[in-house]
Scaffold this motif. Structure first.
Motif, PDB file in Angstrom:
ATOM      1  N   UNK A  23      32.283  36.284  56.256  1.00 36.19           N
ATOM      2  CA  UNK A  23      33.715  36.554  56.471  1.00 36.19           C
ATOM      3  C   UNK A  23      34.520  35.261  56.367  1.00 36.19           C
ATOM      4  N   UNK A  24      33.926  34.159  56.869  1.00 37.60           N
ATOM      5  CA  UNK A  24      34.611  32.866  56.759  1.00 37.60           C
ATOM      6  C   UNK A  24      34.755  32.457  55.291  1.00 37.60           C
ATOM      7  N   UNK A  25      33.757  32.798  54.492  1.00 38.71           N
ATOM      8  CA  UNK A  25      33.817  32.476  53.057  1.00 38.71           C
ATOM      9  C   UNK A  25      35.019  33.162  52.413  1.00 38.71           C
ATOM     10  N   UNK A  26      35.202  34.436  52.751  1.00 38.22           N
ATOM     11  CA  UNK A  26      36.357  35.163  52.177  1.00 38.22           C
ATOM     12  C   UNK A  26      37.657  34.486  52.606  1.00 38.22           C
ATOM     13  N   UNK A  27      37.728  34.119  53.878  1.00 41.04           N
ATOM     14  CA  UNK A  27      38.964  33.500  54.362  1.00 41.04           C
ATOM     15  C   UNK A  27      39.199  32.161  53.674  1.00 41.04           C
ATOM     16  N   UNK A  28      38.122  31.387  53.539  1.00 41.34           N
ATOM     17  CA  UNK A  28      38.249  30.044  52.963  1.00 41.34           C
ATOM     18  C   UNK A  28      38.671  30.119  51.501  1.00 41.34           C
ATOM     19  N   UNK A  29      38.066  31.050  50.754  1.00 37.25           N
ATOM     20  CA  UNK A  29      38.397  31.137  49.325  1.00 37.25           C
ATOM     21  C   UNK A  29      39.680  31.946  49.109  1.00 37.25           C
TER      22      UNK A  29
END
Ligand code: ADP
Ligand code: GLC
Length: 521
Positions: free
Chosen positions: A139-145
């Protein structure tokens, strides 16, 4: 290989993220790994954009280092807190044909000898923290990208926290647009932990109640996933029906009945390129339905390699399996005492329950000319068994889908299976009528008992020994069955679109615009 297709006119391509704890060829303990590799590729071939998220275990790291293809390393400037410690967020992204794989790094959690179990055969004590980290990192990956998929496809308890976190901890609009599907590959594994694991998973105690993640005083991750996901699927239509009954429900039948409005069953397929006797580089001789001659050479090679007399006339039974009560290994051990005097041989490749490993080894010691057992996980020997055996045993007590019986069919080894779950959906018993009609595709028995399994093997032996032509016809027939992923991948796409449409309709009803990019289907 089929050329890439475009989604049907009027339907836009979907963005799908597939979260899995195993991915062939990087990590594998069972069929989940195979599905995780083949389904995303099949979705890619239908024109959809797929990202696979999976942990970077040591084997995967070694393969990644050895791959010529470039991979990108992505490090985030911030970490996340899990189980009282801050963990760095880093990913390795690899482009594969038809999809992108994003490995989630965490040396503390994933640099271990096993995926879920330590060398002592027991679950890692911090499994809840390990997979909580995995889910939150995605989920953090989605937010970061700043880039989120339309659909997040989760698999089994290891990723069941994703819909829970989406519902409870990530209010960002980018993430709230995501629809979440949870696929149950095996209800026998639910991710059960002592209640205090609620803290390790960073969950609010508000969720720990009978309609949430609480299960008889324990934390049950799969239950949480079932409750919070937008849709739940399992890997065969029969298993979707069975798990709503107490006998197969592993304690969750009532919940699944209550949630049946969002439950469906989609049959797994197989990767027909990887599993192809005509081109399989691991075989001593390639063969096909049209030119089956090489199968006899494969049989001889298997007998020789496993130290059995190279007898052409003896029916060679094969089994490749996790050694677990689920798989009915004890039924086979019991049945063999009824079968030992017949003209057959048995080869088993498997690993798992130490008690079953020991009992199988004893069987091989007792019948050295008839039974060969290889303990361990060995991809090469697995291929040799599918190719070299005449018949393939899956006497499972329950079987969500089962891929091995379909690999066996493709390699011309006739499956002998118990009528349950996906085995029921993929194998049609060879009775006189179905043989005549050409609809038979193996041997099926109902009751989970050694005697019934022995009966089914005797029927197979009878056909093998006395009706050679009918056996060959059946062999040819099963080798030509279409068990490829294409049809099932299309069913997943229809399910994804239904989930997105339902979200859109709800949003309209509530007067909100939730998914600006919703499909125009
Ligand atoms: P499950 O996922 O319940 O184990 P499946 O039939 O869906 O059952 O998938 C099993 C997969 O694991 C198949 O690809 C099979 O060939 C493989 N497999 C199981 N045990 C072994 C083993 N000991 N060595 C190599 N491959 C194995
Ligand atoms: C599970 C099931 C098996 C299924 C596989 C892939 O491990 O036991 O029946 O084929 O997952 O879905």
């Amino acid at each position: 290989m089929k050329p890439e297709q475009q989604p049907r006119p009027g339907k836009r391509a979907l963005r799908i993220a597939f979260a899995t704890s195993e991915l062939q060829p990087f990590s594998k303990s069972g069929g989940l790994a195979d599905v995780s590799a083949a389904l995303p590729r099949a979705l890619g071939r239908l024109g959809h954009k797929v990202q696979i998220f999976t942990p970077l275990y040591p084997g995967a790291r070694a393969m990644l280092d050895g791959l010529e293809a470039e991979h990108n390393r992505i490090e985030m400037p911030h970490g996340i807190w899990v189980d009282g410690r801050e963990h760095a967020l880093a990913f390795a992204a690899l482009e594969l044909p038809g999809c992108e794989v994003i490995f989630v790094e965490n040396a503390d959690y994933f640099d271990r000898s096993g995926y879920y179990l330590g060398a002592d055969g027991r679950d890692y004590e911090d499994n809840v923290a390990r997979f909580s980290f995995f889910c939150r990192a995605i989920l953090e990956y989605f937010l970061f990208t700043g880039d989120a998929p339309d659909v997040l496809h989760c698999n089994d308890w290891q990723t069941a926290l994703l819909p829970v976190y989406l519902r409870s901890q990530y209010p960002q609009a980018l993430l709230q647009r995501i629809r979440c599907l949870l696929t149950i590959h095996n209800l026998g594994y639910q991710g059960l932990f002592p209640a205090q694991a609620v803290d390790q998973a960073g969950l609010s105690w508000d969720l720990f109640h009978i309609d949430g993640l609480e299960y008889y005083g324990q934390l049950n991750l799969l239950k949480g996933g079932i409750v919070c996901a937008d849709a739940v699927s399992t890997v065969s239509p029969s298993y979707a029906r069975e798990i709503q009954k107490e006998e197969y429900g592993h304690g969750l039948a009532g919940l699944l009945r209550a949630q049946s409005y969002k439950l469906s069953g989609i049959l797994n397929g197989i990767d027909t390129e990887q599993w192809n006797p005509e081109a399989d580089p691991l075989l001593v001789c390639n063969y096909s339905a049209a030119r089956p001659g090489g199968k006899a050479d494969c049989k001889r090679a298997l007998q020789t390699e496993l130290g059995l007399p190279a007898r052409r006339g003896a029916m060679l039974l094969g089994m490749v399996s996790r050694l677990d009560v689920q798989k009915g290994v004890d039924l086979l051990i019991g049945a063999f005492e009824h079968l030992a005097r017949l003209d057959l041989q048995l080869v088993v490749l498997g690993s798992g329950d130490p008690r079953l490993e020991e009992e199988l080894s004893r069987l091989a010691e007792k019948y050295p000319k008839k039974v060969a057992v290889r303990l361990g996980f060995d991809e090469r020997i697995a291929h040799l068994i599918y190719a070299g055996s005449d018949a393939f045993l899956m006497p499972s007590r329950y079987e969500p889908c089962g891929l091995s019986q379909m690999y066996a069919q493709r390699y011309g080894s006739l499956p002998v299976v118990r009528e349950t779950g996906g085995l029921r959906d993929t194998v049609r018993n060879a009775g006189s009528r179905s043989l005549e009609a050409g609809t038979a595709s193996g041997f099926v028995f109902k009751k989970a008992s050694p005697a019934r399994l022995a009966d089914a093997v005797r029927k197979a032996l009878d056909l093998y020994k006395h009706k050679g032509k009918a056996w060959q016809r059946l062999q040819k027939k099963v080798m030509s069955l279409d068990n490829s992923w294409e049809g099932s991948a299309k069913q997943y796409v229809r399910l994804y679109r239904r989930m997105l449409r339902a979200a859109e309709q709800n949003a309209h009803a509530e007067g909100k615009v939730v998914n600006a990019g919703a499909p125009d289907a």
